[in-house]
Design a protein around this motif. Structure first.
Motif, PDB file in Angstrom:
ATOM      1  N   LEU A 185       0.815  -1.220   0.000  1.00 17.59           N
ATOM      2  CA  LEU A 185       0.000   0.000   0.000  1.00 17.59           C
ATOM      3  C   LEU A 185       0.848   1.269   0.000  1.00 17.59           C
ATOM      4  CD1 LEU A 185      -2.992  -0.922   2.352  1.00 17.59           C
ATOM      5  CD2 LEU A 185      -2.985  -0.651  -0.135  1.00 17.59           C
ATOM      6  N   VAL A 186       2.108   1.134   0.407  1.00 14.37           N
ATOM      7  CA  VAL A 186       3.008   2.296   0.301  1.00 14.37           C
ATOM      8  C   VAL A 186       3.159   2.673  -1.165  1.00 14.37           C
ATOM      9  CG1 VAL A 186       5.372   3.106   0.597  1.00 14.37           C
ATOM     10  CG2 VAL A 186       4.266   1.805   2.427  1.00 14.37           C
ATOM     11  N   TYR A 187       3.421   1.674  -2.033  1.00 13.51           N
ATOM     12  CA  TYR A 187       3.648   1.939  -3.456  1.00 13.51           C
ATOM     13  C   TYR A 187       2.353   2.308  -4.170  1.00 13.51           C
ATOM     14  CZ  TYR A 187       7.952  -0.374  -2.114  1.00 13.51           C
ATOM     15  OH  TYR A 187       9.124  -0.710  -1.471  1.00 13.51           O
ATOM     16  N   TYR A 188       1.252   1.664  -3.752  1.00 12.49           N
ATOM     17  CA  TYR A 188      -0.023   2.009  -4.390  1.00 12.49           C
ATOM     18  C   TYR A 188      -0.358   3.486  -4.166  1.00 12.49           C
ATOM     19  CZ  TYR A 188      -4.941   2.218  -5.562  1.00 12.49           C
ATOM     20  OH  TYR A 188      -6.135   2.597  -6.138  1.00 12.49           O
ATOM     21  N   ASN A 189      -0.247   3.926  -2.919  1.00 13.65           N
ATOM     22  CA  ASN A 189      -0.577   5.320  -2.627  1.00 13.65           C
ATOM     23  C   ASN A 189       0.467   6.287  -3.179  1.00 13.65           C
ATOM     24  OD1 ASN A 189      -3.129   5.436  -0.878  1.00 13.65           O
ATOM     25  ND2 ASN A 189      -1.981   3.771   0.073  1.00 13.65           N
ATOM     26  N   MET A 190       1.687   5.802  -3.373  1.00 13.47           N
ATOM     27  CA  MET A 190       2.680   6.634  -4.061  1.00 13.47           C
ATOM     28  C   MET A 190       2.280   6.801  -5.532  1.00 13.47           C
ATOM     29  SD  MET A 190       5.497   8.378  -3.556  1.00 13.47           S
ATOM     30  CE  MET A 190       6.615   7.719  -2.301  1.00 13.47           C
ATOM     31  N   ALA A 191       1.691   5.756  -6.122  1.00 14.84           N
ATOM     32  CA  ALA A 191       1.201   5.861  -7.501  1.00 14.84           C
ATOM     33  C   ALA A 191       0.091   6.905  -7.587  1.00 14.84           C
ATOM     34  CB  ALA A 191       0.696   4.496  -7.978  1.00 14.84           C
ATOM     35  N   VAL A 192      -0.812   6.903  -6.606  1.00  9.63           N
ATOM     36  CA  VAL A 192      -1.873   7.914  -6.561  1.00  9.63           C
ATOM     37  C   VAL A 192      -1.259   9.311  -6.463  1.00  9.63           C
ATOM     38  CG1 VAL A 192      -3.792   8.805  -5.183  1.00  9.63           C
ATOM     39  CG2 VAL A 192      -3.579   6.340  -5.583  1.00  9.63           C
ATOM     40  N   LEU A 193      -0.234   9.435  -5.630  1.00 11.50           N
ATOM     41  CA  LEU A 193       0.439  10.728  -5.463  1.00 11.50           C
ATOM     42  C   LEU A 193       1.064  11.197  -6.776  1.00 11.50           C
ATOM     43  CD1 LEU A 193       1.527  13.003  -3.611  1.00 11.50           C
ATOM     44  CD2 LEU A 193       3.496  11.525  -3.155  1.00 11.50           C
ATOM     45  N   ARG A 194       1.702  10.262  -7.480  1.00 10.65           N
ATOM     46  CA  ARG A 194       2.345  10.633  -8.756  1.00 10.65           C
ATOM     47  C   ARG A 194       1.294  11.109  -9.769  1.00 10.65           C
ATOM     48  NH1 ARG A 194       6.718  11.568  -6.388  1.00 10.65           N
ATOM     49  NH2 ARG A 194       8.187   9.841  -6.044  1.00 10.65           N
ATOM     50  N   LEU A 195       0.137  10.481  -9.773  1.00 13.22           N
ATOM     51  CA  LEU A 195      -0.925  10.930 -10.678  1.00 13.22           C
ATOM     52  C   LEU A 195      -1.370  12.339 -10.320  1.00 13.22           C
ATOM     53  CD1 LEU A 195      -3.099   7.687 -10.994  1.00 13.22           C
ATOM     54  CD2 LEU A 195      -1.667   8.728 -12.767  1.00 13.22           C
ATOM     55  N   ALA A 203       3.827   6.958 -12.047  1.00  8.99           N
ATOM     56  CA  ALA A 203       2.693   6.331 -11.377  1.00  8.99           C
ATOM     57  C   ALA A 203       2.579   4.861 -11.771  1.00  8.99           C
ATOM     58  CB  ALA A 203       1.400   7.064 -11.731  1.00  8.99           C
ATOM     59  N   PHE A 204       2.809   4.549 -13.044  1.00  8.15           N
ATOM     60  CA  PHE A 204       2.744   3.151 -13.482  1.00  8.15           C
ATOM     61  C   PHE A 204       3.856   2.325 -12.842  1.00  8.15           C
ATOM     62  CE2 PHE A 204       0.026   4.572 -17.086  1.00  8.15           C
ATOM     63  CZ  PHE A 204      -0.983   3.649 -16.920  1.00  8.15           C
ATOM     64  N   LYS A 205       5.045   2.913 -12.665  1.00  7.22           N
ATOM     65  CA  LYS A 205       6.143   2.197 -12.011  1.00  7.22           C
ATOM     66  C   LYS A 205       5.781   1.862 -10.562  1.00  7.22           C
ATOM     67  CE  LYS A 205       9.740   4.393 -14.835  1.00  7.22           C
ATOM     68  NZ  LYS A 205      10.914   5.305 -14.820  1.00  7.22           N
ATOM     69  N   GLU A 206       5.217   2.833  -9.867  1.00  6.49           N
ATOM     70  CA  GLU A 206       4.834   2.605  -8.471  1.00  6.49           C
ATOM     71  C   GLU A 206       3.699   1.584  -8.384  1.00  6.49           C
ATOM     72  OE1 GLU A 206       6.438   3.699  -5.991  1.00  6.49           O
ATOM     73  OE2 GLU A 206       7.586   5.388  -6.784  1.00  6.49           O
ATOM     74  N   LEU A 207       2.784   1.630  -9.336  1.00  6.38           N
ATOM     75  CA  LEU A 207       1.671   0.697  -9.333  1.00  6.38           C
ATOM     76  C   LEU A 207       2.167  -0.735  -9.536  1.00  6.38           C
ATOM     77  CD1 LEU A 207      -1.384   0.912  -9.007  1.00  6.38           C
ATOM     78  CD2 LEU A 207      -1.582   1.022 -11.501  1.00  6.38           C
ATOM     79  N   GLU A 208       3.113  -0.913 -10.423  1.00  2.00           N
ATOM     80  CA  GLU A 208       3.650  -2.262 -10.643  1.00  2.00           C
ATOM     81  C   GLU A 208       4.433  -2.725  -9.418  1.00  2.00           C
ATOM     82  OE1 GLU A 208       5.697  -4.971 -14.107  1.00  2.00           O
ATOM     83  OE2 GLU A 208       6.024  -2.798 -14.172  1.00  2.00           O
ATOM     84  N   ALA A 209       5.157  -1.805  -8.762  1.00  3.98           N
ATOM     85  CA  ALA A 209       5.881  -2.170  -7.542  1.00  3.98           C
ATOM     86  C   ALA A 209       4.900  -2.637  -6.464  1.00  3.98           C
ATOM     87  CB  ALA A 209       6.692  -0.976  -7.044  1.00  3.98           C
ATOM     88  N   SER A 210       3.771  -2.005  -6.407  1.00  7.29           N
ATOM     89  CA  SER A 210       2.742  -2.415  -5.447  1.00  7.29           C
ATOM     90  C   SER A 210       2.269  -3.835  -5.738  1.00  7.29           C
ATOM     91  CB  SER A 210       1.563  -1.444  -5.504  1.00  7.29           C
ATOM     92  OG  SER A 210       0.527  -1.851  -4.643  1.00  7.29           O
ATOM     93  N   PHE A 211       2.015  -4.140  -7.021  1.00  2.12           N
ATOM     94  CA  PHE A 211       1.555  -5.477  -7.399  1.00  2.12           C
ATOM     95  C   PHE A 211       2.635  -6.525  -7.100  1.00  2.12           C
ATOM     96  CE2 PHE A 211      -1.324  -3.468 -10.870  1.00  2.12           C
ATOM     97  CZ  PHE A 211      -2.216  -3.068  -9.880  1.00  2.12           C
TER      98      PHE A 211
END
Length: 247
Positions: A185-195, A203-211
């Motif tokens: 959830l750290v990376y997911y919410n970082m993806a939201v922040l990047r957006l 944002a896509f990099k952070e989203l994949e890191a979350s997955f």
């Protein structure tokens, strides 16, 4: 010797002349002119209206006043334990009417942002940390404690993002990643922040890191309006297809 006067001033010449009559005890006490009973002139006694009638009138007035006062006291006492009744018996000020007609508007609520770690997970991990510490597992207790701290930091970052404090949220998420590098959830919410920062590629990099770190909140993600801007992006579709089918 007692002195007397005729009280019928205006109807008797002797009364009009204020003639004084001296009478011994037992003598006739009537005016020799009009036969009206004479009035004593003993010191302190004054001619005028019938004092008994005056006293009776004054007494009646006192009774009325006392009744009114006691009635008011009874009303106050009987209503002292009923504030609503007292208020209803009084005139409502105009300012109160205006206040009632125009209630204060509720403060604006912050929009929901990102996905927050469940409180139940945080509570469970905190208990796990305490249990490990009690059993002498210092390393395990520290790891569990870091996981709890990271999730708490994520919650703080989400609150900051909802208030538009993006720089503060980024620092909080970076500190959370340092505490627990595998917290999805750290990376997911970082993806939201990047957006929110307009950095879609990051944002896509952070989203994949979350997955890659075991993200499992796909149902919540489908409802998250923060991702609406990239839902039709082929990269988003590819990521969902790849990781949702393998988790």
């Amino acid at each position: 010797m007692p002195n007397y006067k005729c009280p019928t001033v205006g109807d008797c010449d002797r009364a009009n002349a204020r003639e004084v009559f001296v009478r011994l005890p037992g003598e006739d006490l009537k005016c020799p002119e009009c036969s009206t009973p004479l009035v004593s002139e003993i010191a302190g006694t004054k001619t005028g209206p019938n004092k008994k009638l005056v006293a009776a009138g004054v007494g009646a007035a006192v009774v009325v006043i006392i009744g009114a006062v006691s009635g008011g006291l009874y009303y106050k006492k009987s209503h002292s334990e009923s504030p609503d009744a007292v208020v209803s018996a009084q005139a409502t000020p105009a300012s109160a009417v205006v206040a009632a007609a125009a209630p204060a508007s509720a403060p604006p609520q912050s929009a929901s942002v990102g996905i927050s770690p469940p409180d139940a997970d945080i509570t469970a991990q905190r208990k796990d940390s305490d249990a490990k510490l009690s059993n002498g597992d210092a390393s395990g207790a520290e790891s569990a404690s870091n996981q709890v701290a990271a999730k708490e930091m994520v919650k703080v970052a989400i609150a900051q993002m909802s208030q538009g404090k993006l720089d503060d949220a980024e620092k909080e998420l970076s500190d959370a990643a340092a505490r627990d590098p595998k917290q999805s959830l750290v990376y997911y919410n970082m993806a939201v922040l990047r957006l929110k920062q307009g950095r879609t590629d990051d944002a896509f990099k952070e989203l994949e890191a979350s997955f890659l770190n075991g993200f499992s909140y796909f149902d919540e993600m489908q409802k998250d309006p923060d991702l609406d801007a990239i839902r039709n992006d082929p990269r988003f579709t590819a990521l969902i297809k790849k990781y949702r089918t393998t988790t």
